[in-house]
Design a protein around this motif. Structure first.
Motif, PDB file in Angstrom:
ATOM      1  N   LYS A 129       0.837  -1.209   0.000  1.00 28.24           N
ATOM      2  CA  LYS A 129       0.000   0.000   0.000  1.00 28.24           C
ATOM      3  C   LYS A 129       0.863   1.247   0.000  1.00 28.24           C
ATOM      4  O   LYS A 129       0.592   2.212  -0.740  1.00 28.24           O
ATOM      5  CB  LYS A 129      -0.921  -0.016   1.218  1.00 28.24           C
ATOM      6  N   VAL A 150      -7.728  -9.628  -2.954  1.00 24.98           N
ATOM      7  CA  VAL A 150      -7.138  -8.829  -1.872  1.00 24.98           C
ATOM      8  C   VAL A 150      -6.050  -7.926  -2.428  1.00 24.98           C
ATOM      9  O   VAL A 150      -6.009  -6.720  -2.140  1.00 24.98           O
ATOM     10  CB  VAL A 150      -6.570  -9.758  -0.777  1.00 24.98           C
ATOM     11  N   LYS A 181      -7.547  -5.141  -4.555  1.00 26.29           N
ATOM     12  CA  LYS A 181      -8.212  -4.129  -3.741  1.00 26.29           C
ATOM     13  C   LYS A 181      -7.211  -3.144  -3.143  1.00 26.29           C
ATOM     14  O   LYS A 181      -7.399  -1.924  -3.211  1.00 26.29           O
ATOM     15  CB  LYS A 181      -8.999  -4.814  -2.619  1.00 26.29           C
ATOM     16  N   VAL A 182      -6.142  -3.646  -2.573  1.00 29.44           N
ATOM     17  CA  VAL A 182      -5.134  -2.788  -1.950  1.00 29.44           C
ATOM     18  C   VAL A 182      -4.460  -1.880  -2.975  1.00 29.44           C
ATOM     19  O   VAL A 182      -4.185  -0.714  -2.698  1.00 29.44           O
ATOM     20  CB  VAL A 182      -4.088  -3.638  -1.208  1.00 29.44           C
ATOM     21  N   ASP A 230      -7.545   0.707  -4.525  1.00 23.99           N
ATOM     22  CA  ASP A 230      -8.394   1.509  -3.636  1.00 23.99           C
ATOM     23  C   ASP A 230      -7.536   2.068  -2.510  1.00 23.99           C
ATOM     24  O   ASP A 230      -7.163   1.363  -1.573  1.00 23.99           O
ATOM     25  CB  ASP A 230      -9.519   0.646  -3.069  1.00 23.99           C
ATOM     26  N   LYS A 231      -7.224   3.350  -2.604  1.00 26.47           N
ATOM     27  CA  LYS A 231      -6.326   3.998  -1.652  1.00 26.47           C
ATOM     28  C   LYS A 231      -6.852   3.933  -0.230  1.00 26.47           C
ATOM     29  O   LYS A 231      -6.085   3.885   0.738  1.00 26.47           O
ATOM     30  CB  LYS A 231      -6.103   5.453  -2.064  1.00 26.47           C
ATOM     31  N   THR A 260      -8.391   1.537   1.331  1.00 25.73           N
ATOM     32  CA  THR A 260      -8.592   0.189   1.851  1.00 25.73           C
ATOM     33  C   THR A 260      -8.078   0.049   3.285  1.00 25.73           C
ATOM     34  O   THR A 260      -6.938   0.421   3.583  1.00 25.73           O
ATOM     35  CB  THR A 260      -7.878  -0.846   0.968  1.00 25.73           C
ATOM     36  N   ASN A 261      -8.932  -0.469   4.154  1.00 25.22           N
ATOM     37  CA  ASN A 261      -8.533  -0.809   5.523  1.00 25.22           C
ATOM     38  C   ASN A 261      -8.103  -2.274   5.515  1.00 25.22           C
ATOM     39  O   ASN A 261      -8.925  -3.171   5.309  1.00 25.22           O
ATOM     40  CB  ASN A 261      -9.700  -0.580   6.491  1.00 25.22           C
ATOM     41  N   ILE A 262      -6.826  -2.507   5.716  1.00 22.57           N
ATOM     42  CA  ILE A 262      -6.280  -3.856   5.557  1.00 22.57           C
ATOM     43  C   ILE A 262      -6.858  -4.831   6.571  1.00 22.57           C
ATOM     44  O   ILE A 262      -7.216  -5.965   6.229  1.00 22.57           O
ATOM     45  CB  ILE A 262      -4.743  -3.807   5.632  1.00 22.57           C
ATOM     46  N   LEU A 267     -10.342  -5.667   5.510  1.00 21.89           N
ATOM     47  CA  LEU A 267     -10.319  -6.460   4.283  1.00 21.89           C
ATOM     48  C   LEU A 267      -9.988  -7.919   4.580  1.00 21.89           C
ATOM     49  O   LEU A 267     -10.646  -8.836   4.072  1.00 21.89           O
ATOM     50  CB  LEU A 267      -9.288  -5.880   3.309  1.00 21.89           C
ATOM     51  N   THR A 277     -12.366 -11.174   4.122  1.00 21.87           N
ATOM     52  CA  THR A 277     -11.959 -12.163   3.119  1.00 21.87           C
ATOM     53  C   THR A 277     -11.709 -13.542   3.714  1.00 21.87           C
ATOM     54  O   THR A 277     -11.865 -14.555   3.018  1.00 21.87           O
ATOM     55  CB  THR A 277     -10.688 -11.674   2.398  1.00 21.87           C
TER      56      THR A 277
END
Length: 485
Positions: free
Chosen positions: A272, A454, A457-458, A461-462, A464-466, A469, A473
């Protein structure tokens, strides 16, 4: 993906972590394909064509044997080298007609090809899929044929185990094994003011070098694969190097998905930052194994993660300039669980093959894949054929046989090695210091497929809450693993 079944031999898979060691092995023609065979009991040396078992077919009858050749788009020189080897084989075995098929294994299409019966009789698959196919009885038992090979007793047992079932029967033979390495473009390093003879040794250095490359060359300093299960594969590499694991397996073989481990979180946070804070990963986040190799060879990627044997494909299919290629080991964190993900490719024969096809298939597997590692005439012939067509000899791989066998093999081909080993010293000099670990053992490809989303998405999408997520998932991944196992 109903293709995947839980391995019934987690112990054999774990053995891969301790049983493999590195040597510079001879590059072979294709990457990522599949198949298995059982039947006749024959063996042949590539150089002489002598056989120690029954012929593949009754006298006067010719067996048509379809086999995988090279990746689509490989160079004409690579195809010439392959076709030259087919001609030598057919001359030694006039009762076998080899019919080559271009092929690339992809997680998104393989199940359909298998179900549709469109694969050739002899094909190749990753270690992870071999375990599934064996469990599902979708490939043939080769035990009788393999046991009669003159070198059967010298296989690296940890590698051979990847093609065996719980009883020890052999369904697949190894084509090659690898440890993951950091591939880097020496030309982009130079343009960015970096020393290509001093590749990064920590993940902080990888990030700093990626920033420099992106800033000064306007190419992706570091790129990650993101589709066809390769995003999950790359994430597993990073996770392992940072001390995490994606599955735990109990004594019954039941797998529990463990995505929210510190290693995976750290890997995604690192990606990220590299993507959004550093803007050092380019703009294409849907590369797979083939398209990543193409982008790297074209000078559009500074660094990426792949098997130590990928140089062969970069030459054969992507026209990489040897002087631009560099290979070093992956940095390892300080975690006591940090390890290097390893894997490989198996050769199998489809379960519906006739006895004559199975016998012919084992002859081909012996000739094309293995006898060159155990027979001096075959080793020299193979090396000469490859060098004549300007194909790689000496690409770093992990040994398929014992150390004595491999040391002898290397002495046979030493004068023919043509890969830039000096530009791979970061890998070959340091790989012995790294702890090799096998891929997640249960429903591996199903897990990787979920992890593709996953990674995507990271990287797209700036916000993204890891943690969120991974929490979201994990049950999806668990369901996919359970369904495929």
């Amino acid at each position: 993906m109903t293709l995947h079944r839980r391995s019934s031999r987690p112990a054999a898979v774990v053995a891969l972590a301790t049983g493999l060691c590195l040597v510079a092995g001879c590059g072979t023609a294709a990457k990522k394909t599949d198949s298995a065979a059982s039947g006749g009991t024959q063996t042949t040396t590539a150089a002489t064509g002598t056989s120690s078992a029954p012929a593949a077919a009754p006298a006067g009858q010719k067996v048509k044997l379809s086999v995988v050749s090279l990746l689509p788009g490989s160079t004409k020189e690579a195809f010439k080298a392959f076709n030259d080897q087919v001609a030598i084989f057919e001359q030694a075995h006039p009762d076998i007609d080899v019919q080559p098929h271009e092929y690339e294994w992809k997680g998104t299409t393989f199940a359909a090809q298998l179900a549709g019966g469109t694969l050739p009789t002899v094909f190749e698959v990753p270690f992870t899929d071999a375990r599934t196919l064996i469990g599902n009885k979708q490939v043939a038992d080769l035990t009788a044929q393999v046991r009669q090979l003159p070198y059967a007793g010298t296989f690296n047992p940890s590698v051979l185990a990847q093609g065996q079932d719980s009883k020890g029967d052999i369904y697949a033979l190894p084509k090659g094994a690898y440890g993951v390495g950091l591939q880097y473009n020496r030309a982009l390093f130079t343009k960015a003011g970096l020393d290509p003879d001093k590749p990064p040794t920590t993940w902080d250095e990888v990030r700093a070098d990626a920033r420099a490359i992106a800033s000064k060359t306007h190419q992706a300093g570091f790129a990650l694969m993101g589709k066809s299960n390769t995003g999950g594969w790359n994430l597993a590499m990073l996770t392992y190097a940072l001390g995490g694991r994606l599955e735990t397996v109990d004594s019954s073989g039941k797998a529990t998905v463990t995505l929210a481990n510190p290693g995976t979180k750290a890997a995604l946070q690192w990606l990220k930052q590299l993507r959004w804070s550093d803007n050092a990963m380019g703009s294409n986040f849907l590369l797979d194994w083939g398209s990543m190799n193409q982008a790297f060879a074209a000078g559009k990627v500074g660094m990426y993660l792949s098997g130590s044997d990928v140089y062969t494909n970069l030459v054969q299919a992507n026209h990489v300039k040897p002087e631009t290629y560099g290979l070093t080991v992956l940095p390892m964190s300080d975690s006591p669980d940090a390890g290097l993900l390893g894997g490989g490719t198996e050769v199998v024969v489809k379960a519906s093959a006739t006895d004559a096809e199975k016998a012919a298939a084992v002859k081909w597997m012996d000739f094309y894949y293995l006898s060159k590692l155990t027979d001096q005439q075959a080793a020299v012939r193979d090396a000469k054929t490859l060098v004549a067509s300007k194909q790689p000899v000496g690409t770093p791989q992990l040994p398929l046989f014992d150390k004595a066998t491999l040391d002898t093999y290397m002495s046979w081909i030493s004068s023919y090695v043509d890969v830039p080993l000096g530009q791979m010293k970061g890998f070959t000099d340091n790989i012995f210091n790294q702890k090799l670990q096998p891929e997640p053992p249960v429903s591996t490809q199903a897990l990787y497929g979920v992890l593709d989303t996953v990674v995507q998405k990271v990287l797209t999408d700036k916000g993204t809450n890891i943690d969120q997520l991974l929490a979201k998932t994990t049950p999806i991944a668990q369901q996919a693993v359970d369904k495929a196992s």
